[in-house]
Design a protein around this motif. Sequence first.
Motif, PDB file in Angstrom:
ATOM      1  N   LEU A  54      -9.445  -4.937   5.883  1.00  0.00           N
ATOM      2  CA  LEU A  54     -10.185  -3.679   5.808  1.00  0.00           C
ATOM      3  C   LEU A  54     -11.521  -3.884   5.106  1.00  0.00           C
ATOM      4  CD1 LEU A  54      -7.255  -1.424   4.575  1.00  0.00           C
ATOM      5  CD2 LEU A  54      -8.220  -1.450   6.857  1.00  0.00           C
ATOM      6  N   GLU A  55     -12.530  -3.129   5.552  1.00  0.00           N
ATOM      7  CA  GLU A  55     -13.801  -3.006   4.844  1.00  0.00           C
ATOM      8  C   GLU A  55     -14.001  -1.527   4.572  1.00  0.00           C
ATOM      9  OE1 GLU A  55     -16.640  -6.658   6.183  1.00  0.00           O
ATOM     10  OE2 GLU A  55     -16.709  -4.855   7.410  1.00  0.00           O
ATOM     11  N   VAL A  56     -14.189  -1.204   3.277  1.00  0.00           N
ATOM     12  CA  VAL A  56     -14.226   0.192   2.846  1.00  0.00           C
ATOM     13  C   VAL A  56     -15.368   0.392   1.858  1.00  0.00           C
ATOM     14  CG1 VAL A  56     -12.909   2.012   1.670  1.00  0.00           C
ATOM     15  CG2 VAL A  56     -11.728   0.394   3.164  1.00  0.00           C
ATOM     16  N   ASP A  57     -16.013   1.539   1.945  1.00  0.00           N
ATOM     17  CA  ASP A  57     -17.039   1.922   0.985  1.00  0.00           C
ATOM     18  C   ASP A  57     -16.349   2.410  -0.286  1.00  0.00           C
ATOM     19  OD1 ASP A  57     -18.915   3.340  -0.574  1.00  0.00           O
ATOM     20  OD2 ASP A  57     -20.055   3.947   1.176  1.00  0.00           O
ATOM     21  N   VAL A  58     -16.537   1.678  -1.374  1.00  0.00           N
ATOM     22  CA  VAL A  58     -15.968   2.043  -2.668  1.00  0.00           C
ATOM     23  C   VAL A  58     -17.134   2.424  -3.582  1.00  0.00           C
ATOM     24  CG1 VAL A  58     -14.597   1.255  -4.649  1.00  0.00           C
ATOM     25  CG2 VAL A  58     -14.022   0.473  -2.344  1.00  0.00           C
ATOM     26  N   SER A  59     -17.383   3.715  -3.687  1.00  0.00           N
ATOM     27  CA  SER A  59     -18.466   4.224  -4.543  1.00  0.00           C
ATOM     28  C   SER A  59     -19.804   3.557  -4.238  1.00  0.00           C
ATOM     29  CB  SER A  59     -18.111   4.056  -6.026  1.00  0.00           C
ATOM     30  OG  SER A  59     -16.968   4.796  -6.352  1.00  0.00           O
ATOM     31  N   GLN A  61     -20.311   0.705  -2.753  1.00  0.00           N
ATOM     32  CA  GLN A  61     -20.197  -0.752  -2.645  1.00  0.00           C
ATOM     33  C   GLN A  61     -19.252  -1.068  -1.492  1.00  0.00           C
ATOM     34  OE1 GLN A  61     -21.464  -3.237  -4.951  1.00  0.00           O
ATOM     35  NE2 GLN A  61     -22.738  -1.548  -5.659  1.00  0.00           N
ATOM     36  N   LEU A  62     -19.704  -1.857  -0.509  1.00  0.00           N
ATOM     37  CA  LEU A  62     -18.821  -2.253   0.584  1.00  0.00           C
ATOM     38  C   LEU A  62     -17.861  -3.317   0.058  1.00  0.00           C
ATOM     39  CD1 LEU A  62     -18.175  -1.717   3.536  1.00  0.00           C
ATOM     40  CD2 LEU A  62     -19.683  -3.612   4.133  1.00  0.00           C
ATOM     41  N   GLN A  63     -16.573  -3.005   0.094  1.00  0.00           N
ATOM     42  CA  GLN A  63     -15.539  -3.895  -0.413  1.00  0.00           C
ATOM     43  C   GLN A  63     -14.604  -4.254   0.739  1.00  0.00           C
ATOM     44  OE1 GLN A  63     -15.008  -4.550  -4.114  1.00  0.00           O
ATOM     45  NE2 GLN A  63     -17.175  -4.028  -3.919  1.00  0.00           N
ATOM     46  N   ALA A  64     -14.144  -5.499   0.763  1.00  0.00           N
ATOM     47  CA  ALA A  64     -13.220  -5.954   1.813  1.00  0.00           C
ATOM     48  C   ALA A  64     -11.975  -6.525   1.152  1.00  0.00           C
ATOM     49  CB  ALA A  64     -13.887  -7.007   2.687  1.00  0.00           C
ATOM     50  N   TRP A  65     -10.836  -6.345   1.825  1.00  0.00           N
ATOM     51  CA  TRP A  65      -9.585  -6.888   1.328  1.00  0.00           C
ATOM     52  C   TRP A  65      -8.591  -7.034   2.464  1.00  0.00           C
ATOM     53  CZ3 TRP A  65     -11.236  -1.985  -0.308  1.00  0.00           C
ATOM     54  CH2 TRP A  65     -10.525  -0.899   0.206  1.00  0.00           C
ATOM     55  N   THR A  66      -7.523  -7.755   2.175  1.00  0.00           N
ATOM     56  CA  THR A  66      -6.415  -7.915   3.105  1.00  0.00           C
ATOM     57  C   THR A  66      -5.223  -7.172   2.524  1.00  0.00           C
ATOM     58  OG1 THR A  66      -7.243 -10.053   3.812  1.00  0.00           O
ATOM     59  CG2 THR A  66      -4.940  -9.572   4.298  1.00  0.00           C
ATOM     60  N   THR A  67      -4.568  -6.372   3.358  1.00  0.00           N
ATOM     61  CA  THR A  67      -3.441  -5.566   2.912  1.00  0.00           C
ATOM     62  C   THR A  67      -2.214  -5.853   3.767  1.00  0.00           C
ATOM     63  OG1 THR A  67      -2.738  -3.303   2.379  1.00  0.00           O
ATOM     64  CG2 THR A  67      -4.019  -3.573   4.385  1.00  0.00           C
ATOM     65  N   ARG A  68      -1.074  -5.795   3.128  1.00  0.00           N
ATOM     66  CA  ARG A  68       0.207  -5.853   3.840  1.00  0.00           C
ATOM     67  C   ARG A  68       0.790  -4.457   3.808  1.00  0.00           C
ATOM     68  NH1 ARG A  68       4.932  -9.506   4.919  1.00  0.00           N
ATOM     69  NH2 ARG A  68       6.676  -8.056   5.135  1.00  0.00           N
ATOM     70  N   ARG A  69       1.221  -3.989   4.973  1.00  0.00           N
ATOM     71  CA  ARG A  69       1.849  -2.674   5.092  1.00  0.00           C
ATOM     72  C   ARG A  69       3.258  -2.863   5.623  1.00  0.00           C
ATOM     73  NH1 ARG A  69      -1.542   1.941   6.916  1.00  0.00           N
ATOM     74  NH2 ARG A  69      -0.455   1.733   8.889  1.00  0.00           N
ATOM     75  N   ASP A  70       4.235  -2.401   4.840  1.00  0.00           N
ATOM     76  CA  ASP A  70       5.633  -2.427   5.263  1.00  0.00           C
ATOM     77  C   ASP A  70       5.975  -1.042   5.792  1.00  0.00           C
ATOM     78  OD1 ASP A  70       6.444  -5.152   4.560  1.00  0.00           O
ATOM     79  OD2 ASP A  70       5.960  -4.515   2.516  1.00  0.00           O
ATOM     80  N   LEU A  71       6.413  -0.989   7.055  1.00  0.00           N
ATOM     81  CA  LEU A  71       6.617   0.268   7.771  1.00  0.00           C
ATOM     82  C   LEU A  71       8.106   0.592   7.858  1.00  0.00           C
ATOM     83  CD1 LEU A  71       4.219  -0.656  10.711  1.00  0.00           C
ATOM     84  CD2 LEU A  71       3.624   0.487   8.574  1.00  0.00           C
ATOM     85  N   ASP A  72       8.486   1.751   7.326  1.00  0.00           N
ATOM     86  CA  ASP A  72       9.877   2.205   7.384  1.00  0.00           C
ATOM     87  C   ASP A  72       9.908   3.561   8.084  1.00  0.00           C
ATOM     88  OD1 ASP A  72      12.452   3.208   7.007  1.00  0.00           O
ATOM     89  OD2 ASP A  72      12.647   2.274   5.031  1.00  0.00           O
ATOM     90  N   PRO A  73      10.028   3.567   9.421  1.00  0.00           N
ATOM     91  CA  PRO A  73       9.988   4.826  10.150  1.00  0.00           C
ATOM     92  C   PRO A  73      11.158   5.755   9.822  1.00  0.00           C
ATOM     93  CG  PRO A  73      10.452   2.998  11.648  1.00  0.00           C
ATOM     94  CD  PRO A  73      10.164   2.411  10.302  1.00  0.00           C
ATOM     95  N   GLU A  74      12.312   5.210   9.455  1.00  0.00           N
ATOM     96  CA  GLU A  74      13.465   6.059   9.108  1.00  0.00           C
ATOM     97  C   GLU A  74      13.165   6.915   7.886  1.00  0.00           C
ATOM     98  OE1 GLU A  74      17.527   4.755   8.833  1.00  0.00           O
ATOM     99  OE2 GLU A  74      17.175   3.349  10.487  1.00  0.00           O
ATOM    100  N   LEU A  75      12.554   6.325   6.879  1.00  0.00           N
ATOM    101  CA  LEU A  75      12.200   7.059   5.668  1.00  0.00           C
ATOM    102  C   LEU A  75      10.828   7.728   5.765  1.00  0.00           C
ATOM    103  CD1 LEU A  75      13.462   4.661   2.838  1.00  0.00           C
ATOM    104  CD2 LEU A  75      14.555   6.742   3.722  1.00  0.00           C
ATOM    105  N   GLY A  76      10.034   7.306   6.746  1.00  0.00           N
ATOM    106  CA  GLY A  76       8.683   7.832   6.876  1.00  0.00           C
ATOM    107  C   GLY A  76       7.753   7.291   5.802  1.00  0.00           C
ATOM    108  N   VAL A  77       7.922   6.011   5.446  1.00  0.00           N
ATOM    109  CA  VAL A  77       7.142   5.408   4.358  1.00  0.00           C
ATOM    110  C   VAL A  77       6.380   4.184   4.860  1.00  0.00           C
ATOM    111  CG1 VAL A  77       7.263   4.260   2.101  1.00  0.00           C
ATOM    112  CG2 VAL A  77       8.737   6.224   2.584  1.00  0.00           C
ATOM    113  N   VAL A  78       5.100   4.158   4.532  1.00  0.00           N
ATOM    114  CA  VAL A  78       4.265   2.973   4.708  1.00  0.00           C
ATOM    115  C   VAL A  78       3.928   2.496   3.294  1.00  0.00           C
ATOM    116  CG1 VAL A  78       2.084   2.029   5.562  1.00  0.00           C
ATOM    117  CG2 VAL A  78       3.243   3.855   6.850  1.00  0.00           C
ATOM    118  N   ALA A  79       4.541   1.396   2.868  1.00  0.00           N
ATOM    119  CA  ALA A  79       4.248   0.815   1.557  1.00  0.00           C
ATOM    120  C   ALA A  79       3.178  -0.246   1.762  1.00  0.00           C
ATOM    121  CB  ALA A  79       5.502   0.211   0.946  1.00  0.00           C
ATOM    122  N   TYR A  80       2.144  -0.194   0.945  1.00  0.00           N
ATOM    123  CA  TYR A  80       1.052  -1.161   1.108  1.00  0.00           C
ATOM    124  C   TYR A  80       0.764  -1.860  -0.212  1.00  0.00           C
ATOM    125  CZ  TYR A  80      -1.801   2.350  -1.169  1.00  0.00           C
ATOM    126  OH  TYR A  80      -2.291   3.254  -2.081  1.00  0.00           O
TER     127      TYR A  80
END
Length: 168
Positions: A54-59, A61-80
């Motif tokens: 992701l590249e995101v404007d943080v106040s 400042q353009l900031q970039a990072w790599t994120t892991r998202r764990d998807l649990d559709p049964e619970l409706g949760v995206v943990a990142y």
Amino acid sequence: MENTQHTEHTVTAQAPQSVVWEVLTDIENYPNLFDATKSAVVTERGDGYEIARLEVDVSGQLQAWTTRRDLDPELGVVAYRQLETAPLVEHMSGEWRALPYGPDRTQIVLTHDFAARQEGADGKVAGQFTHAEAHEMLAGAVERNSTAHLAAVRDEAERRAARAKRAA
């Protein structure tokens, strides 16, 4: 973790949980959904997870990072959690939750657990800011972006739900 700040923001959408889930899990659409997100590219997908850059404007400042998202559709949760953090960030993690309130209402919760990076050998974070300045920028961006992101997810889910009702 030391100096970790926790935030939680909530909004209710007049849309089924399944529709909210579709919006939350379409990370490649985030640049169209969230003004601060400039790019989102999935680099790996597996059973129940994805890794994205992701590249995101943080106040301002353009900031970039790599994120892991764990998807649990049964619970409706995206943990990142950030695997590779932005220059201002020591660590960042949290959850998106889509909690059904009946067939056509969903509470959307966004949490963050984060800390600004400590000063380097030069006494600055990312060569520019004191720790306090970096924390203030990061906390401000989390607050602004959380509110805006929840509203954007709610609005998109409600648009999709209304479109589906008209088509039915």
